[in-house]
Design a protein around this motif. Structure first.
Motif, PDB file in Angstrom:
ATOM      1  N   SER A   1     -17.630  22.600 -15.185  1.00  9.68           N
ATOM      2  CA  SER A   1     -16.185  22.586 -14.941  1.00  9.68           C
ATOM      3  C   SER A   1     -15.638  21.168 -14.944  1.00  9.68           C
ATOM      4  O   SER A   1     -14.495  20.926 -15.353  1.00  9.68           O
ATOM      5  CB  SER A   1     -15.860  23.260 -13.603  1.00  9.68           C
ATOM      6  N   ASP A   2     -16.454  20.206 -14.504  1.00 14.38           N
ATOM      7  CA  ASP A   2     -16.018  18.806 -14.489  1.00 14.38           C
ATOM      8  C   ASP A   2     -15.940  18.213 -15.887  1.00 14.38           C
ATOM      9  O   ASP A   2     -15.183  17.268 -16.123  1.00 14.38           O
ATOM     10  CB  ASP A   2     -16.986  17.960 -13.640  1.00 14.38           C
ATOM     11  N   ARG A   3     -16.729  18.779 -16.825  1.00 17.45           N
ATOM     12  CA  ARG A   3     -16.823  18.187 -18.156  1.00 17.45           C
ATOM     13  C   ARG A   3     -16.191  19.033 -19.248  1.00 17.45           C
ATOM     14  O   ARG A   3     -15.915  18.534 -20.322  1.00 17.45           O
ATOM     15  CB  ARG A   3     -18.306  17.946 -18.494  1.00 17.45           C
ATOM     16  N   GLU A   4     -15.970  20.319 -18.952  1.00 14.88           N
ATOM     17  CA  GLU A   4     -15.416  21.221 -19.960  1.00 14.88           C
ATOM     18  C   GLU A   4     -14.152  21.876 -19.418  1.00 14.88           C
ATOM     19  O   GLU A   4     -14.023  22.132 -18.223  1.00 14.88           O
ATOM     20  CB  GLU A   4     -16.427  22.316 -20.328  1.00 14.88           C
ATOM     21  N   ALA A   5     -13.218  22.148 -20.334  1.00 14.95           N
ATOM     22  CA  ALA A   5     -11.997  22.835 -19.916  1.00 14.95           C
ATOM     23  C   ALA A   5     -12.154  24.349 -20.011  1.00 14.95           C
ATOM     24  O   ALA A   5     -11.377  25.093 -19.443  1.00 14.95           O
ATOM     25  CB  ALA A   5     -10.820  22.382 -20.782  1.00 14.95           C
ATOM     26  N   PHE A   6     -13.159  24.784 -20.740  1.00 14.71           N
ATOM     27  CA  PHE A   6     -13.366  26.215 -20.953  1.00 14.71           C
ATOM     28  C   PHE A   6     -14.825  26.536 -20.654  1.00 14.71           C
ATOM     29  O   PHE A   6     -15.717  26.116 -21.384  1.00 14.71           O
ATOM     30  CB  PHE A   6     -13.019  26.558 -22.408  1.00 14.71           C
ATOM     31  N   VAL A   7     -15.074  27.245 -19.567  1.00 16.07           N
ATOM     32  CA  VAL A   7     -16.439  27.546 -19.130  1.00 16.07           C
ATOM     33  C   VAL A   7     -16.646  29.057 -19.140  1.00 16.07           C
ATOM     34  O   VAL A   7     -15.824  29.809 -18.622  1.00 16.07           O
ATOM     35  CB  VAL A   7     -16.712  26.991 -17.715  1.00 16.07           C
ATOM     36  N   THR A   8     -17.752  29.502 -19.721  1.00 21.48           N
ATOM     37  CA  THR A   8     -18.080  30.923 -19.760  1.00 21.48           C
ATOM     38  C   THR A   8     -19.334  31.182 -18.938  1.00 21.48           C
ATOM     39  O   THR A   8     -20.101  30.255 -18.620  1.00 21.48           O
ATOM     40  CB  THR A   8     -18.315  31.404 -21.199  1.00 21.48           C
ATOM     41  N   ALA A   9     -19.558  32.441 -18.616  1.00 21.70           N
ATOM     42  CA  ALA A   9     -20.756  32.823 -17.873  1.00 21.70           C
ATOM     43  C   ALA A   9     -22.017  32.505 -18.660  1.00 21.70           C
ATOM     44  O   ALA A   9     -23.033  32.086 -18.096  1.00 21.70           O
ATOM     45  CB  ALA A   9     -20.695  34.318 -17.539  1.00 21.70           C
ATOM     46  N   GLU A  10     -21.957  32.675 -19.961  1.00 19.90           N
ATOM     47  CA  GLU A  10     -23.118  32.384 -20.802  1.00 19.90           C
ATOM     48  C   GLU A  10     -23.474  30.901 -20.754  1.00 19.90           C
ATOM     49  O   GLU A  10     -24.647  30.529 -20.728  1.00 19.90           O
ATOM     50  CB  GLU A  10     -22.849  32.803 -22.241  1.00 19.90           C
ATOM     51  N   MET A  11     -22.458  30.021 -20.744  1.00 12.45           N
ATOM     52  CA  MET A  11     -22.702  28.582 -20.654  1.00 12.45           C
ATOM     53  C   MET A  11     -23.423  28.233 -19.358  1.00 12.45           C
ATOM     54  O   MET A  11     -24.362  27.428 -19.342  1.00 12.45           O
ATOM     55  CB  MET A  11     -21.384  27.822 -20.762  1.00 12.45           C
ATOM     56  N   VAL A  12     -22.992  28.847 -18.263  1.00  6.64           N
ATOM     57  CA  VAL A  12     -23.616  28.574 -16.965  1.00  6.64           C
ATOM     58  C   VAL A  12     -25.039  29.112 -16.935  1.00  6.64           C
ATOM     59  O   VAL A  12     -25.972  28.439 -16.474  1.00  6.64           O
ATOM     60  CB  VAL A  12     -22.777  29.190 -15.829  1.00  6.64           C
ATOM     61  N   ARG A  13     -25.208  30.337 -17.434  1.00  6.18           N
ATOM     62  CA  ARG A  13     -26.543  30.933 -17.481  1.00  6.18           C
ATOM     63  C   ARG A  13     -27.498  30.092 -18.308  1.00  6.18           C
ATOM     64  O   ARG A  13     -28.637  29.831 -17.925  1.00  6.18           O
ATOM     65  CB  ARG A  13     -26.428  32.351 -18.047  1.00  6.18           C
ATOM     66  N   ASN A  14     -27.019  29.648 -19.483  1.00  8.16           N
ATOM     67  CA  ASN A  14     -27.861  28.821 -20.350  1.00  8.16           C
ATOM     68  C   ASN A  14     -28.200  27.478 -19.713  1.00  8.16           C
ATOM     69  O   ASN A  14     -29.314  26.967 -19.873  1.00  8.16           O
ATOM     70  CB  ASN A  14     -27.175  28.601 -21.700  1.00  8.16           C
ATOM     71  N   ALA A  15     -27.238  26.895 -19.011  1.00 10.74           N
ATOM     72  CA  ALA A  15     -27.496  25.626 -18.326  1.00 10.74           C
ATOM     73  C   ALA A  15     -28.548  25.818 -17.235  1.00 10.74           C
ATOM     74  O   ALA A  15     -29.449  24.986 -17.068  1.00 10.74           O
ATOM     75  CB  ALA A  15     -26.209  25.085 -17.730  1.00 10.74           C
ATOM     76  N   TYR A  16     -28.460  26.917 -16.513  1.00  8.84           N
ATOM     77  CA  TYR A  16     -29.439  27.212 -15.462  1.00  8.84           C
ATOM     78  C   TYR A  16     -30.835  27.411 -16.051  1.00  8.84           C
ATOM     79  O   TYR A  16     -31.838  26.935 -15.498  1.00  8.84           O
ATOM     80  CB  TYR A  16     -29.001  28.461 -14.695  1.00  8.84           C
ATOM     81  N   GLN A  17     -30.897  28.082 -17.208  1.00 13.20           N
ATOM     82  CA  GLN A  17     -32.187  28.357 -17.846  1.00 13.20           C
ATOM     83  C   GLN A  17     -32.652  27.227 -18.761  1.00 13.20           C
ATOM     84  O   GLN A  17     -33.762  27.276 -19.285  1.00 13.20           O
ATOM     85  CB  GLN A  17     -32.102  29.662 -18.638  1.00 13.20           C
ATOM     86  N   GLY A  18     -31.795  26.219 -18.961  1.00 11.33           N
ATOM     87  CA  GLY A  18     -32.183  25.095 -19.808  1.00 11.33           C
ATOM     88  C   GLY A  18     -32.198  25.428 -21.280  1.00 11.33           C
ATOM     89  O   GLY A  18     -32.967  24.862 -22.054  1.00 11.33           O
TER      90      GLY A  18
END
Length: 399
Positions: free
Chosen positions: A83-100
Motif C-alpha cells: 500500500s505504501d508503494r502501490e496505488a492499486f493493491v489486490t489480494a493476489e499481490m499480497v498473497r504472492n508477496a507473502y509466498q515470495g
C-alpha cells in the motif's frame, strides 16, 4: 475510497484424515480474493469456524493459534508495504508477496529502468546508441506524464489500462507538442516494456491499441538535380563535405550511420569491380526475416547479400538449392563442410570448378557421401575426373 482488507482462516473438510483437517487462508481486498495453504493442520473437533481459530487451551490449540497469528501478522505487513508503494493493491499481490512468488511490486518506471539497464549492456554489440537514447527519452516522457496526469511518481503494472496509453499519446501531442510520427516512435518502447511484463505473467492492457504514424509521400531528387548538386562549387569545406556525404549515400544506398563507420577495410574487389562490404548497424534482413520471400531474395544477384556472416545468420531461411548455384559466393572447403547437409550437391558438382574449388577425384573422395550417385554421371565433376584419368593414361602410354 474506503479500502477493505481482511484475512480469515478455514479448514478444508474434504481432505479430512483421521479427524485431522488442513487449514487454509483467504485474503480479501476491495472485492478481490486470493486463497492459500497455511501449511498447518488441526483436529477438526477443536476448530471454531466462526472464530477462525482453534478453541481450548491444549498444546495443539496454542501452537495452531500462534502459527495463524504469525501468518496474519506477515500478511498485514506485506499489505502495508504494498500500500505504501502501490496505488492499486489486490489480494493476489499480497498473497504472492507473502509466498515470495514473482517480482516484487513491479511498477512501470522500475520496469523501464530494468529494461534500459539491460539495453545499455548491448549497445555497440547488437543495439545502437541512438536507440538506447530513445528509450531514455521515452522513460522521461512517461515519468512526466504520470506526474502530470495522475500527480504521482510511478504506477503499478496492474493499474495500466488502454486508457493510459491513449492519454499518454494525447499528452505527447497536446502538451509536449510532438508530431504524429514522433508519437508513434515514442509509443513503441512503452508498448514493448508492457508487453515484456505481459509475457512474465502480467496482463497486456495495450494489446489492442495501435498508434498509426503519419504517412507522408517522400520527395526525391531526380538524376539532373543530383548532378547539378554535385557540380556546385562550395567555398565552405564543411558544407562541401556534407554535400559529398549526402551524394555518396544517394549513389550507394548506405545510411549515414553506416557511412560514418566505413573504413578502407570495407572495400573489396568482387568480380573485378569495387564493392563496399560492411555490416549494417541494424540489419534489415534480421528485422524483416519473417516477412521476406527468401526464394526471391536468394535469387538476387547482388553479392553483398551473400557474405559468410549473412549465410550463417540466416541459414534456416535461404533457398539452398538456389544458393548452391550462386557464382558470386566464394566457395571454399570450409563452407562446403560447414553446410554439407544443406547444399544441393547436384548444383555444386556441376557449377563450381573455376573458382577456389578444384573438381577432381580428391573432391569426390572428400564429399562422396553427400553427392547423389544419380547426379554424378554427366556432371562437370564427372567430366573433370574422366579428363584427369585420360591424361594419366596418356602419360603412362607415352612413357
Amino acid at each position: 475510497m474506503r479500502c477493505t482488507f481482511k484475512t480469515v482462516f478455514y479448514v478444508n473438510g474434504s481432505k479430512e484424515r483421521n479427524g485431522i483437517v488442513p487449514i487454509m487462508g483467504r485474503v480479501t481486498i476491495n472485492g478481490t480474493i486470493a486463497q492459500f495453504s497455511c501449511k498447518q493442520s488441526v483436529t477438526k473437533a477443536i476448530w471454531d469456524a466462526k472464530g477462525n481459530r482453534a478453541i481450548g487451551k491444549s498444546k495443539e490449540a496454542k501452537e495452531v493459534n500462534f502459527a495463524l497469528d504469525n501468518i496474519k501478522a506477515q500478511i498485514a505487513k506485506h499489505y502495508q508495504r504494498l500500500s505504501d508503494r502501490e496505488a492499486f493493491v489486490t489480494a493476489e499481490m499480497v498473497r504472492n508477496a507473502y509466498q515470495g512468488i514473482g517480482t516484487e511490486y513491479e511498477t512501470l518506471l522500475r520496469a523501464f529502468d530494468k529494461e534500459n539497464a539491460a539495453f545499455a549492456k548491448r549497445v555497440g554489440k547488437d543495439r545502437a546508441k541512438n536507440t538506447y537514447n530513445k528509450y531514455l527519452v521515452v522513460r522521461k516522457y512517461v515519468a512526466e506524464f504520470i506526474k502530470y496526469q495522475y500527480k504521482r511518481s510511478d504506477m503499478s503494472m496492474n493499474e495500466l489500462t488502454e486508457e493510459f496509453i491513449r492519454d499518454y499519446c494525447l499528452y505527447l501531442k497536446n502538451v509536449v507538442g510532438l508530431t504524429q510520427s514522433t508519437i508513434w516512435i515514442y509509443s513503441i518502447p512503452l508498448k514493448h516494456i508492457v508487453t515484456a511484463a505481459h509475457y512474465n505473467g502480467k496482463r497486456n492492457p495495450f494489446a489492442m491499441y495501435h498508434v498509426d504514424p503519419d504517412h507522408k509521400e517522400r520527395e526525391f531528387l531526380i538524376l539532373d538535380e543530383l548532378t547539378a548538386m554535385a557540380e556546385i562549387k562550395l567555398e565552405d569545406p564543411n558544407m562541401a563535405f556534407a554535400r559529398d556525404l549526402f551524394l555518396f549515400g544517394c549513389w550507394t544506398g548506405i545510411s549515414f550511420i553506416d557511412i560514418k563507420n566505413l573504413t578502407e577495410d570495407n572495400l573489396s574487389m568482387i568480380n573485378g569491380a569495387p564493392w563496399i562490404v560492411s555490416k549494417r548497424q541494424k540489419s534489415l534482413l534480421e528485422k524483416f526475416k519473417y516477412k521476406l520471400d527468401w526464394h526471391k531474395l536468394t535469387s538476387n544477384s547482388s553479392p553483398l547479400l551473400f557474405t559468410e556472416d549473412n549465410i550463417e545468420a540466416f541459414k534456416d531461411y535461404w533457398d539452398w538449392k538456389v544458393l548452391s548455384d550462386k557464382p558470386c559466393i566464394d566457395m571454399t572447403h570450409e563452407l562446403l563442410i560447414k553446410y554439407a547437409d544443406r547444399w544441393n550437391w547436384a548444383y555444386i558438382i556441376d557449377r563450381y570448378g573455376d573458382n577456389s574449388i578444384t573438381l577432381n577425384e580428391e573432391f569426390l573422395e572428400k564429399y562422396g557421401e553427400y553427392i547423389p550417385a544419380s547426379e554424378l554421371g554427366g556432371s562437370r565433376l564427372w567430366d573433370c575426373i574422366i579428363e584427369q584419368r585420360i591424361k594419366v593414361l596418356k602419360k603412362a602410354i607415352l612413357s
